[in-house]
Design a protein around this motif. Sequence first.
Motif, PDB file in Angstrom:
ATOM      1  N   ASN A  54      44.649  60.338-103.622  1.00 25.85           N
ATOM      2  CA  ASN A  54      44.252  59.002-103.191  1.00 25.85           C
ATOM      3  C   ASN A  54      45.459  58.354-102.527  1.00 25.85           C
ATOM      4  N   VAL A  55      45.335  57.087-102.163  1.00 29.32           N
ATOM      5  CA  VAL A  55      46.496  56.342-101.679  1.00 29.32           C
ATOM      6  C   VAL A  55      46.991  55.467-102.821  1.00 29.32           C
ATOM      7  N   ILE A  56      48.287  55.432-103.009  1.00 22.40           N
ATOM      8  CA  ILE A  56      48.859  54.777-104.181  1.00 22.40           C
ATOM      9  C   ILE A  56      48.624  53.274-104.181  1.00 22.40           C
ATOM     10  N   PHE A  57      48.404  52.675-102.974  1.00 25.88           N
ATOM     11  CA  PHE A  57      48.209  51.225-102.905  1.00 25.88           C
ATOM     12  C   PHE A  57      46.739  50.819-103.029  1.00 25.88           C
ATOM     13  N   ASP A  58      45.850  51.779-103.156  1.00 26.60           N
ATOM     14  CA  ASP A  58      44.427  51.463-103.266  1.00 26.60           C
ATOM     15  C   ASP A  58      44.187  50.574-104.490  1.00 26.60           C
ATOM     16  N   THR A  59      43.348  49.559-104.325  1.00 28.73           N
ATOM     17  CA  THR A  59      43.114  48.623-105.430  1.00 28.73           C
ATOM     18  C   THR A  59      42.514  49.304-106.656  1.00 28.73           C
ATOM     19  N   SER A  60      41.847  50.440-106.458  1.00 30.23           N
ATOM     20  CA  SER A  60      41.261  51.150-107.594  1.00 30.23           C
ATOM     21  C   SER A  60      42.324  51.709-108.534  1.00 30.23           C
ATOM     22  N   PRO A 120      43.372  60.551 -95.950  1.00 33.50           N
ATOM     23  CA  PRO A 120      43.528  60.132 -94.544  1.00 33.50           C
ATOM     24  C   PRO A 120      44.099  58.732 -94.368  1.00 33.50           C
ATOM     25  N   ASP A 121      43.869  57.848 -95.340  1.00 19.76           N
ATOM     26  CA  ASP A 121      44.358  56.474 -95.207  1.00 19.76           C
ATOM     27  C   ASP A 121      45.874  56.359 -95.352  1.00 19.76           C
ATOM     28  N   GLU A 122      46.525  57.411 -95.814  1.00 13.15           N
ATOM     29  CA  GLU A 122      47.987  57.346 -95.948  1.00 13.15           C
ATOM     30  C   GLU A 122      48.671  57.033 -94.623  1.00 13.15           C
ATOM     31  N   GLY A 123      48.100  57.529 -93.546  1.00  5.27           N
ATOM     32  CA  GLY A 123      48.744  57.348 -92.252  1.00  5.27           C
ATOM     33  C   GLY A 123      47.994  56.436 -91.312  1.00  5.27           C
ATOM     34  N   ARG A 124      47.034  55.660 -91.846  1.00  6.61           N
ATOM     35  CA  ARG A 124      46.256  54.802 -90.951  1.00  6.61           C
ATOM     36  C   ARG A 124      47.153  53.733 -90.329  1.00  6.61           C
ATOM     37  N   ASN A 140      40.861  60.022-108.149  1.00  9.19           N
ATOM     38  CA  ASN A 140      39.694  59.168-108.402  1.00  9.19           C
ATOM     39  C   ASN A 140      38.962  58.776-107.120  1.00  9.19           C
ATOM     40  N   SER A 141      39.179  59.516-106.051  1.00 12.12           N
ATOM     41  CA  SER A 141      38.522  59.181-104.792  1.00 12.12           C
ATOM     42  C   SER A 141      37.054  59.612-104.807  1.00 12.12           C
ATOM     43  N   THR A 142      36.290  59.059-103.885  1.00 15.40           N
ATOM     44  CA  THR A 142      34.846  59.300-103.832  1.00 15.40           C
ATOM     45  C   THR A 142      34.511  60.750-103.526  1.00 15.40           C
ATOM     46  N   GLY A 199      41.675  60.568-112.689  1.00 16.61           N
ATOM     47  CA  GLY A 199      41.786  59.115-112.776  1.00 16.61           C
ATOM     48  C   GLY A 199      40.422  58.471-112.917  1.00 16.61           C
ATOM     49  N   LYS A 200      40.389  57.362-113.618  1.00 14.87           N
ATOM     50  CA  LYS A 200      39.134  56.635-113.793  1.00 14.87           C
ATOM     51  C   LYS A 200      38.617  56.161-112.442  1.00 14.87           C
TER      52      LYS A 200
END
Length: 226
Positions: free
Chosen positions: A7-13, A49-53, A102-104, A120-121
């Motif tokens: 996942n991306v570490i800054f994701d709110t999840s 993919p969002d790591e480099g957006r 914990n990604s979709t 991850g939850k």
Amino acid sequence: IVPIFTNVIFDTSQVHANTIFKDMFQWLEGIYQTILDHPEVLFILRAHPDEGRKGKESRESVSDWVRNRGLLRLSNLVFIDSNEFVSSYELIRLSHFVMNYNSTIGLEATLLGRPVLTAGKARYTQIPTTFFPARKADYFDLLEKFLKADEIEVPEEFMHNARRFLYAQLFLTSLPFGDFLKDDGVWKGYVTLKDFQVQALLPKNSETIQILTDGILRRKEFLRVP
């Protein structure tokens, strides 16, 4: 092969995800040892993919972690960076089982009939949809079991729950904002406001606004009526 989806570490999840591990990188450190212990298994580690957006690049990335830990030298690991165009679904179809934080993609892998070991939850781990151990030791025990198994059965309950959950996520809880937002025309995935009359924000003129006001003011569920 065993794909590993991060996942991306800054994701709110991530605020809610870290129930077994301190964070995603602690999970990756544990997996690193597993990769070393199983040279007979091909692991494919995919950065989100969002790591480099553009405009929201991650300051703490899986890509940096992979290079700093020297994983690129391992013969049984392939790293797919965030800017590489490789189908995750093809990786899932070829997999022995799937690992994710914990990604979709974990939910989608279940729908494709693959066993999924989640670390991850996630929204979907509230009901049985993937293998989600409660403790770190149990997680690595199950990981070892999966790596040694010839076949791993996916419980029918997982498939049934995954279909129900995805339907609810896409058609009941997702509210349309097409009357108010449009693509910004600069960066893919970004939006900007449309020009619209202020009357469009009245609940009687918008199903989405009606649901939001009912939820905030009347404590109703933020759900669309099917």
